[in-house]
Design a protein around this motif. Structure first.
Motif, short mmCIF file in Angstrom:
data_model
loop_
_atom_site.label_atom_id
_atom_site.label_comp_id
_atom_site.label_asym_id
_atom_site.label_seq_id
_atom_site.Cartn_x
_atom_site.Cartn_y
_atom_site.Cartn_z
N GLN A 92 56.41 -14.18 -33.00
CA GLN A 92 55.48 -14.46 -34.08
C GLN A 92 56.02 -15.49 -35.07
N TYR A 93 57.29 -15.33 -35.46
CA TYR A 93 57.80 -16.18 -36.53
C TYR A 93 58.59 -17.38 -36.02
N ARG A 94 59.18 -17.27 -34.82
CA ARG A 94 59.99 -18.37 -34.31
C ARG A 94 59.38 -19.00 -33.06
N HIS A 95 58.27 -18.46 -32.62
CA HIS A 95 57.57 -18.96 -31.43
C HIS A 95 58.46 -19.02 -30.20
N ILE A 96 59.28 -18.00 -30.06
CA ILE A 96 60.11 -17.90 -28.87
C ILE A 96 59.37 -17.01 -27.87
N ALA A 97 59.17 -17.54 -26.67
CA ALA A 97 58.38 -16.83 -25.67
C ALA A 97 59.01 -15.48 -25.36
N PRO A 98 58.17 -14.49 -25.10
CA PRO A 98 58.70 -13.13 -24.93
C PRO A 98 59.66 -12.97 -23.76
N ILE A 156 53.44 -5.88 -37.58
CA ILE A 156 53.26 -7.22 -37.02
C ILE A 156 52.08 -7.18 -36.07
N LEU A 157 51.12 -8.03 -36.36
CA LEU A 157 49.96 -8.17 -35.48
C LEU A 157 50.18 -9.42 -34.65
N LEU A 158 50.30 -9.22 -33.35
CA LEU A 158 50.60 -10.33 -32.45
C LEU A 158 49.37 -11.21 -32.28
N MET A 159 49.54 -12.51 -32.45
CA MET A 159 48.40 -13.41 -32.25
C MET A 159 48.16 -13.63 -30.76
N ASP A 160 48.93 -14.54 -30.15
CA ASP A 160 48.73 -14.81 -28.74
C ASP A 160 50.06 -14.91 -28.03
N ILE A 161 50.06 -14.55 -26.77
CA ILE A 161 51.25 -14.74 -25.97
C ILE A 161 51.09 -16.09 -25.26
#
Lengths: 380, 288, 385
Positions: A92-98, A156-161
């Motif tokens: 969410q905050y660093r845009h690191i893929a899961p 934390i509400l996840l936007m998109d993966i």
């Protein structure tokens, strides 16, 4: 206590054919499960299956430390939450893929496990259990109060993966249930495999020796502190992965849902109901609990009673049940736990095995540890 | 200074009620070596009992303990006889899980019959205060502190001076030796669980005029009771009394000087420190 | 093992839903059990009352109730089931913000119209979801309307915040802080607490030492009563006690006359507001459930009526229901309802919140003036009796 230790050579000498057979059975089930998303269109059914995989992974992960090593942690939500929070915060905050974030989650869980292990493993038995609760509560309170980092109670509400691409080819965009289904299935199978390996390796025997008698194990040259920490680390890593998967799948986490004591209790319940310290115990536990909770939620039990003609829908008792049974699933969990501990100390799986053994006279049933240790009133 | 004194005073008063919950847990543990994870639920049942008596029979909560003490004793004895007794010799883990399950059953049964509505007792003195050298003291809390002290004193007398009390203490010290000395260990276990439950229920009754009641309220008290008991030393009644007051004051001071949301954090950290450096607790005999 | 699973699945799929097929199906997701159940019950009651009225209007709908037990993952199970197995035309709910968040995402994915009646978290309608509608005003309005009211009544300079450390508590407190800055009010204390602590005296002692002009609290009912009781014990005396919705707008709170008098609270709805049918709704609610109607019930009622009317008119076609919700406007017990896009919100009803004051155990609407009908707030707080 002696009986449990005697189980070990029995496990070692178990015929290779039966091992092959159980492998084939697991493989067949896994194959069928692999094909389910192709055959089944209902997302609801897939969702229930994913919940089932989650429950299996949670139970199997806990089983390594609780079942095989005998350290009853009631604070495993700490690892689950660490995994979920690390992965989702990075995304969410660093845009690191899961799929990268999950490794960070594993690392974070290892650190947490080492810290917790070095504190709590100085204590034994019930003291360890109490300490594990305290540590998990401390982590929950930190997540709740450290607002700039964790977003506190708002969660934390996840936007998109981001879509997963390998070499420019789109593997999945995460819009359907299928990718989650497969990840859940793999996670459940991997945790199952880990349990299998632990059960059959030298490492696993060290764990079990500690469970049976820590002092005796120590005098045989097994370093209890080391092996307990190893067991906790294994358990924590997979619990954290399960937590990360939960966070990605549900898309919303907050301190209460992923770090609460309810979750820790649930992990133990899955194992205790299925059969603690066995490979398939948590699977059986999940098979009982997940459909049960869904069925109760949909009020199926009450409807079943009505359609079977056991109860009249219009009668007072019927109306009461119809109104309230759907709300009572935690009550039924509780009753199940009490019954299982009193009457099937080895869980549903152990109970079933005993029944089977009684039918085929060729085999001698192994007495349950509860019955041996329980004294005269333990097993009425 | 007045802020400091006020918060210490509030802490001591609420700590008295915590102590009562802790003493119950410590007696049960001392005699049976069972950690009762359903202890907070017993407090909860005590609260509902008080509420029913208050709304149904219009009996003052502080008077109603005359009814709820024997009733809770019976509940405790029943739980001991039907459930705990069957796992006395089993693995400690199974005992823990049995009481966890029991806690789930109790809180959800209550929820089934009373719904999860918050109940609040409003008495004529619910929000009245006494003034004491510039400090304000909640009247119901002061009354409950007085009753707590009386009950604790009575309990000490019972445990130290009566034959039955000495029997309970002997069983706690060494179950087998006590049995050999001709003490009816089973009866002592029954008594211990009954007394533990009665104390938890009394704490529930005493706190209900200043608190509120809902089926899940027990969890708060279970965790606090563990901390108190470990702090004071498992099985030590004096330790639990001291532990209760320490926790009350710690919470109160942490809320004033750090943050109300963080006060539990300090309680758990204190708990871990004691577990690590003095696992036998402040007043316990070393047995870990 | 496999047979057991199959049996469980067959059981799960076979029994229900096939029963009756009269009218359009609408799903309800609500917290009927679990820690949120006390307020969930108000939503249930509101919807039951709507059911009666729909029957009177001869609008046939079949309601499918789902309990989310207050947990987002369970709420997800519920929307999956409603969207794919029950094939509902639309969904009303869920109650909690956490659940509504999770459900909104799914509603968008499955293209099911979702009407959120009362969940306050701003994010819910800020994702640009075209299938998600919200009737109530979001969390930031709770604080804004209250501070607007007190700055009209007096000139407070400082404010202390005491709030429960839950989603609703922290997000409302955050917006209060931001808005206080704009209004030139200094926040002197920022105290969050964990729900269920028996003793707030220490926090209140600390607040009293700072002697703020305003004390702003966000709590559910039991804590609201406890906080005010202990504030009285401590002799806390600001110019006004402000309550951000939730626990401060319940009949139970108001009935504690010793401590509730003159507390100002923000609310989505009151029974003395001049919106059509509001008074009548209150009378019938009291008659049927023997309780005062909280705003949650009114929101749920209005949401249910709108969804049922639209869905049955459009014959259950989801796309048509969505566009009818997006373009329509209604006027009922919640005043004018129209779902608009503004300030980053999508499909959000620009609902005006109200400020009410408890005067002798009764709620009186005192702000904004156009809804107050000439009733005035008493200010400042005169002190404890």
């Amino acid at each position: 206590m002696a009986i449990r230790v005697n189980d070990l050579p029995r496990a070692l000498t178990r015929s290779r054919r039966s091992t092959l057979f159980s492998f084939a059975a697991v493989a067949a089930v896994a194959l069928v499960l692999l094909l389910v998303p192709r055959a089944v269109q209902s997302p609801y059914l897939l969702h229930v299956m994913i919940l089932f995989f989650l429950a299996v992974s949670m139970g199997e992960s806990w089983n390594v430390i609780g079942g095989y090593t005998g350290q009853y942690s009631l604070g495993h939500a700490a690892y689950f939450g660490t995994g979920a929070y690390t992965t989702l915060m990075l995304l969410q905050y660093r845009h690191i893929a899961p799929w990268w974030g999950a490794w960070a989650a594993v690392g974070a869980a290892l650190v947490v496990a080492l810290v917790i292990g070095s504190i709590c493993f100085r204590l034994r038995g019930p003291y360890f259990t109490l300490a594990s609760i305290a540590v998990a509560e401390i982590i929950r309170l930190i997540a709740l109060n450290w607002k700039p980092v964790t977003n506190g109670a708002e969660g934390i509400l996840l936007m998109d993966i981001p879509p997963l691409k390998i070499g420019g080819m789109l593997v999945t965009d995460w819009l359907s249930k299928a990718p989650f289904y497969y990840i859940g299935l793999v996670l459940a199978l991997v945790t199952l495999l880990v349990n299998y390996l632990v059960g059959r390796s030298k490492l696993g025997y060290c764990f079990q020796a500690i469970r049976e008698d820590q002092d005796a194990a120590h005098s045989l040259g097994i370093n209890p502190a080391f092996y307990k920490n190893v067991a906790l680390a294994i358990s924590a890593v997979f619990t954290a992965l399960t937590g990360a998967f939960y966070g990605l799948y549900i898309g919303f986490i907050d301190p209460h849902t992923v770090l609460g004591i309810d979750l820790s209790v649930e992990m133990v319940l899955i194992c205790i109901i299925g059969g603690i310290g066995t490979n398939l115990g948590p699977v059986v536990g999940a098979l009982v609990l997940v459909p049960l909770s869904e069925a109760l939620r949909a009020n199926l039990l009450a409807r079943l009673l009505f359609s079977a003609g056991l109860l009249d829908e219009t009668s007072r008792a019927g109306a009461f049940l119809k109104e309230n049974l759907a709300h009572a699933h935690v009550l039924i969990y509780g009753i199940l736990v009490v019954l299982v501990i009193l009457f099937m100390p080895d869980g549903v799986l152990g109970f079933a095995k005993k029944l089977l053994a009684r039918r085929s006279p060729g085999r001698v049933p192994s007495p349950s540890p509860g019955a041996v240790l329980g004294g005269p009133d333990a097993n009425p | 200074m007045i802020v400091f004194l006020q918060s210490v005073l509030s802490g001591v008063l609420i700590g008295g009620v915590y102590a009562l919950v802790g003493i119950g847990l410590t007696i049960i543990f001392g005699v049976m070596r069972v950690i009762n994870f359903a202890h907070g639920e017993l407090v909860m049942i005590g609260m509902y009992l008080t509420w029913i008596i208050f709304t149904g029979l219009a009996i003052d909560p502080f008077v109603s303990i005359l009814i709820s003490i024997p009733a809770m004793f019976a509940v405790g004895a029943l739980i001991q006889k039907t459930l705990i007794n069957r796992v006395l010799g089993a693995l400690p883990e199974n005992q823990i899980l049995l009481t966890v399950g029991l806690g789930l059953v109790l809180s959800n049964l209550v929820m089934l019959f009373f719904t999860s509505d918050y109940r609040i007792l409003t008495t004529s003195y619910s929000s009245s205060t006494l003034r004491l050298a510039g400090l304000s003291v909640s009247t119901p809390l002061a009354i409950s502190f007085a009753i707590t002290s009386a009950i604790t004193a009575l309990l000490y007398w019972f445990l130290l001076k009566t034959d039955t009390g000495q029997g309970i203490r002997a069983t706690a010290q060494d179950r087998d030796a006590a049995q050999l000395m001709g003490i009816n260990v089973k009866r002592m276990s029954l008594l211990a669980f009954g007394i533990g439950a009665a104390l938890a229920g009394t704490a529930g009754a005493l706190i209900s005029p200043t608190y509120y009641i809902f089926p899940q309220v027990g969890g708060v008290f279970t965790l606090k009771a563990f901390v108190i008991v470990v702090l004071g030393g498992m099985g030590s009644v004096l330790g639990a009394t001291l532990g209760g007051v320490i926790i009350g004051v710690t919470e109160s001071l942490a809320a004033v000087y750090i943050s109300a949301g963080m006060k539990e954090l300090f309680v758990y950290v204190l708990f871990l420190i004691v577990l690590l450096f003095r696992p036998a607790g402040l007043l316990g005999r070393s047995r870990v | 093992m496999k047979t057991f699973l199959t049996a469980a699945i067959v059981l799960g799929l076979g029994l229900p839903s096939a029963a009756r097929a009269e009218g359009v199906k609408i799903g309800i997701i609500n917290s009927m059990t679990g820690p949120e159940a006390p307020i969930g019950e108000s939503l249930t009651n509101g919807i039951k009352l709507a059911q009666d009225d729909l029957a009177k209007k001869n609008i046939k709908v079949e309601l499918i109730w789902e309990d989310d037990t207050g947990k987002p993952q369970v709420a997800m199970s519920a929307i999956e089931k409603l969207a794919t197995r029950d094939n509902v035309a639309g969904v009303v709910g869920p109650y909690t913000s956490a659940s509504a968040n999770a459900v909104a995402k799914q509603a968008q994915r499955y293209k099911v119209p979702l009407l959120v009646p009362v969940a306050a978290k701003e994010d819910i309608t800020r994702q640009g979801y075209e299938w998600v509608f919200r009737l109530n005003a979001p969390a930031n309005v709770y604080a804004q309307v209250l501070l607007d009211a007190v700055t009209q009544l007096g000139k407070p300079k400082t404010m202390a915040l005491i709030y429960e450390n839950t989603d609703f508590g922290t997000s409302t407190a955050n917006t209060a802080k931001e808005y206080a800055d704009k209004k030139g009010i200094k926040v002197v204390a920022d105290e969050s607490y964990s729900k269920g602590s028996p003793d707030y005296r220490s926090t209140l002692t600390k607040v009293k030492a700072l002697s703020p002009d305003l004390v702003f609290m966000v709590s559910y009912v039991a804590d609201a009563i406890l906080l005010m009781r202990q504030a009285r014990e401590m002799g806390l005396k600001p110019q006004a006690f402000l309550g951000g919705g939730a626990g401060f707008t319940t009949a139970q709170f108001a009935s504690e006359k010793d401590i509730s008098n003159q507390v100002l609270t923000s609310t989505q709805w009151t029974d003395d507001v001049p919106w059509p049918g509001a008074k009548d709704f209150a009378t019938r609610y009291k008659a049927k459930f023997n309780k005062e109607p909280p705003y949650h019930a009114a929101c749920a009622y209005a949401a249910m009526m709108i969804m049922a009317e639209v869905a049955s008119k459009q014959g259950g076609d989801r796309e048509k229901v969505r566009s009818a919700l997006a373009s329509g406007s209604w006027n009922g017990i919640m005043g004018d309802v129209k779902f608009e896009s503004y300030e980053g919100y999508a499909n959000q009803n620009r609902h005006p919140m109200l400020v009410q004051q408890i005067q002798d155990g009764k709620y009186v609407t005192v702000f904004p003036d156009k809804f107050a009908g000439g009733k005035k707030a008493s200010y400042p707080f005169p002190g404890w009796k």
